[in-house]
Scaffold this motif. Sequence first.
Motif, PDB file in Angstrom:
ATOM      1  N   ILE A  83      27.313   7.280  16.257  1.00 25.80           N
ATOM      2  CA  ILE A  83      27.000   8.285  17.275  1.00 25.80           C
ATOM      3  C   ILE A  83      28.330   8.867  17.738  1.00 25.80           C
ATOM      4  CG2 ILE A  83      26.001   8.745  19.535  1.00 25.80           C
ATOM      5  CD1 ILE A  83      24.167   6.342  19.125  1.00 25.80           C
ATOM      6  N   LEU A  84      28.440  10.180  17.664  1.00 26.96           N
ATOM      7  CA  LEU A  84      29.626  10.878  18.154  1.00 26.96           C
ATOM      8  C   LEU A  84      29.364  11.254  19.602  1.00 26.96           C
ATOM      9  CD1 LEU A  84      30.268  13.159  15.036  1.00 26.96           C
ATOM     10  CD2 LEU A  84      31.308  10.939  15.586  1.00 26.96           C
ATOM     11  N   LEU A  85      29.988  10.532  20.532  1.00 22.14           N
ATOM     12  CA  LEU A  85      29.766  10.729  21.961  1.00 22.14           C
ATOM     13  C   LEU A  85      30.699  11.815  22.496  1.00 22.14           C
ATOM     14  CD1 LEU A  85      29.504   6.978  23.017  1.00 22.14           C
ATOM     15  CD2 LEU A  85      27.628   8.590  22.643  1.00 22.14           C
ATOM     16  N   LYS A  86      30.139  12.671  23.375  1.00 16.91           N
ATOM     17  CA  LYS A  86      30.891  13.800  23.924  1.00 16.91           C
ATOM     18  C   LYS A  86      30.561  13.958  25.404  1.00 16.91           C
ATOM     19  CE  LYS A  86      29.999  16.293  19.627  1.00 16.91           C
ATOM     20  NZ  LYS A  86      29.545  17.585  19.081  1.00 16.91           N
ATOM     21  N   LYS A  87      31.558  14.397  26.148  1.00 16.58           N
ATOM     22  CA  LYS A  87      31.322  14.693  27.566  1.00 16.58           C
ATOM     23  C   LYS A  87      30.437  15.933  27.695  1.00 16.58           C
ATOM     24  CE  LYS A  87      33.649  15.437  31.936  1.00 16.58           C
ATOM     25  NZ  LYS A  87      34.902  15.357  32.657  1.00 16.58           N
ATOM     26  N   ASP A  88      30.595  16.842  26.757  1.00 18.32           N
ATOM     27  CA  ASP A  88      29.854  18.091  26.764  1.00 18.32           C
ATOM     28  C   ASP A  88      29.461  18.425  25.325  1.00 18.32           C
ATOM     29  OD1 ASP A  88      29.972  21.254  26.521  1.00 18.32           O
ATOM     30  OD2 ASP A  88      29.507  20.755  28.614  1.00 18.32           O
ATOM     31  N   LYS A  89      28.290  18.987  25.129  1.00 19.87           N
ATOM     32  CA  LYS A  89      27.843  19.243  23.748  1.00 19.87           C
ATOM     33  C   LYS A  89      28.651  20.308  23.034  1.00 19.87           C
ATOM     34  CE  LYS A  89      23.855  21.749  25.485  1.00 19.87           C
ATOM     35  NZ  LYS A  89      22.410  21.796  25.481  1.00 19.87           N
ATOM     36  N   SER A  90      29.442  21.083  23.759  1.00 24.57           N
ATOM     37  CA  SER A  90      30.257  22.111  23.121  1.00 24.57           C
ATOM     38  C   SER A  90      31.559  21.556  22.519  1.00 24.57           C
ATOM     39  CB  SER A  90      30.588  23.224  24.118  1.00 24.57           C
ATOM     40  OG  SER A  90      31.388  22.698  25.166  1.00 24.57           O
ATOM     41  N   ILE A  91      31.870  20.304  22.778  1.00 25.48           N
ATOM     42  CA  ILE A  91      33.078  19.680  22.223  1.00 25.48           C
ATOM     43  C   ILE A  91      32.879  19.491  20.719  1.00 25.48           C
ATOM     44  CG2 ILE A  91      34.455  17.549  22.211  1.00 25.48           C
ATOM     45  CD1 ILE A  91      33.892  17.323  25.214  1.00 25.48           C
ATOM     46  N   PRO A  92      33.865  19.844  19.910  1.00 26.30           N
ATOM     47  CA  PRO A  92      33.732  19.672  18.456  1.00 26.30           C
ATOM     48  C   PRO A  92      33.597  18.195  18.077  1.00 26.30           C
ATOM     49  CG  PRO A  92      35.734  20.924  19.014  1.00 26.30           C
ATOM     50  CD  PRO A  92      35.127  20.459  20.288  1.00 26.30           C
ATOM     51  N   ASP A  93      32.873  17.935  16.981  1.00 26.04           N
ATOM     52  CA  ASP A  93      32.646  16.567  16.514  1.00 26.04           C
ATOM     53  C   ASP A  93      33.959  15.811  16.278  1.00 26.04           C
ATOM     54  OD1 ASP A  93      29.976  17.124  16.668  1.00 26.04           O
ATOM     55  OD2 ASP A  93      29.636  17.155  14.497  1.00 26.04           O
ATOM     56  N   GLU A  94      35.006  16.534  15.849  1.00 24.29           N
ATOM     57  CA  GLU A  94      36.291  15.890  15.564  1.00 24.29           C
ATOM     58  C   GLU A  94      36.935  15.292  16.813  1.00 24.29           C
ATOM     59  OE1 GLU A  94      35.930  19.464  14.778  1.00 24.29           O
ATOM     60  OE2 GLU A  94      34.877  18.713  13.016  1.00 24.29           O
ATOM     61  N   GLU A  95      36.566  15.783  17.990  1.00 28.12           N
ATOM     62  CA  GLU A  95      37.145  15.296  19.241  1.00 28.12           C
ATOM     63  C   GLU A  95      36.231  14.277  19.939  1.00 28.12           C
ATOM     64  OE1 GLU A  95      38.339  18.555  21.748  1.00 28.12           O
ATOM     65  OE2 GLU A  95      39.082  19.681  20.030  1.00 28.12           O
ATOM     66  N   ASP A 118      28.587  13.934  36.177  1.00 22.91           N
ATOM     67  CA  ASP A 118      27.893  13.511  37.392  1.00 22.91           C
ATOM     68  C   ASP A 118      26.381  13.672  37.269  1.00 22.91           C
ATOM     69  OD1 ASP A 118      30.250  12.807  38.654  1.00 22.91           O
ATOM     70  OD2 ASP A 118      30.503  14.785  39.576  1.00 22.91           O
ATOM     71  N   LYS A 119      25.940  14.681  36.503  1.00 21.53           N
ATOM     72  CA  LYS A 119      24.514  14.965  36.370  1.00 21.53           C
ATOM     73  C   LYS A 119      24.002  14.496  35.018  1.00 21.53           C
ATOM     74  CE  LYS A 119      23.487  19.177  37.104  1.00 21.53           C
ATOM     75  NZ  LYS A 119      23.295  20.599  37.331  1.00 21.53           N
ATOM     76  N   SER A 120      22.710  14.208  34.961  1.00 17.09           N
ATOM     77  CA  SER A 120      22.063  13.796  33.720  1.00 17.09           C
ATOM     78  C   SER A 120      21.808  15.021  32.849  1.00 17.09           C
ATOM     79  CB  SER A 120      20.747  13.110  34.056  1.00 17.09           C
ATOM     80  OG  SER A 120      20.081  12.701  32.907  1.00 17.09           O
ATOM     81  N   PRO A 121      21.990  14.955  31.550  1.00 19.26           N
ATOM     82  CA  PRO A 121      22.483  13.809  30.811  1.00 19.26           C
ATOM     83  C   PRO A 121      23.986  13.625  31.061  1.00 19.26           C
ATOM     84  CG  PRO A 121      22.200  15.650  29.307  1.00 19.26           C
ATOM     85  CD  PRO A 121      21.697  16.090  30.654  1.00 19.26           C
ATOM     86  N   HIS A 122      24.367  12.392  31.244  1.00 18.51           N
ATOM     87  CA  HIS A 122      25.755  12.076  31.571  1.00 18.51           C
ATOM     88  C   HIS A 122      26.674  12.205  30.366  1.00 18.51           C
ATOM     89  CE1 HIS A 122      23.195   9.891  34.508  1.00 18.51           C
ATOM     90  NE2 HIS A 122      24.025  10.489  35.347  1.00 18.51           N
ATOM     91  N   ILE A 123      26.137  11.947  29.186  1.00 19.76           N
ATOM     92  CA  ILE A 123      26.893  12.009  27.931  1.00 19.76           C
ATOM     93  C   ILE A 123      25.989  12.667  26.882  1.00 19.76           C
ATOM     94  CG2 ILE A 123      27.920  10.646  26.047  1.00 19.76           C
ATOM     95  CD1 ILE A 123      29.660  10.524  28.524  1.00 19.76           C
ATOM     96  N   CYS A 124      26.589  13.490  26.033  1.00 21.62           N
ATOM     97  CA  CYS A 124      25.878  14.081  24.906  1.00 21.62           C
ATOM     98  C   CYS A 124      26.373  13.411  23.636  1.00 21.62           C
ATOM     99  CB  CYS A 124      26.145  15.584  24.848  1.00 21.62           C
ATOM    100  SG  CYS A 124      25.574  16.449  26.320  1.00 21.62           S
ATOM    101  N   GLY A 125      25.672  13.613  22.553  1.00 20.15           N
ATOM    102  CA  GLY A 125      26.119  13.021  21.314  1.00 20.15           C
ATOM    103  C   GLY A 125      25.361  13.537  20.104  1.00 20.15           C
TER     104      GLY A 125
END
Length: 184
Positions: A130-142, A170-177
Amino acid sequence: MTQNESHRASPVFHQDGQHHPYHIVEPFLARQQSYGAAMGAHQPSPAHTVLGSHIEHPQPLRPNPAPANPARETDPNKAADRIRLSLVWDATTLNVWLDLNAHGEAFYKAFQQQATKQRKDILDRATMTILLKKDKSIPDEEAYALSLDEDDLDADWETTLEWLDANKRDKSPHICGVVEMDDG
């Protein structure tokens, strides 16, 4: 008021819930104590003896109520112990709760439950990341790569929790992936 009048005026509550004037109960208590001593029983402790114009009990007559809830259940930050992950797997979005106080295996079971419920796939966890991201717009490489392989998940769980704590929203979803499968 004389001492004898004081004895008569002091009610004594008996096991049957009735109250009895002290002068009626006193002879009974004296007989019980002397009978116990004659039978070889230990002498009553000071908490069981007649003192002045009342009887003391080793335990309160009305027990204290139990605490309403343990601190964990009444903790206003309890929601902070769980975070919501929104994970995209091909065209399916899986929403999974992650308990920050649980082990990695508990997270995998929650993920597995959602995946089998929505995708009807048989999971091969050794090939899943699972590639975890703070925001879904972050590239998979990061993204932070979380292997679901049992040994890797266990070995990396503390580091994963640190990353989640530092990157959760702070808001749900807290993490994207994004869920990825290794083809071999």
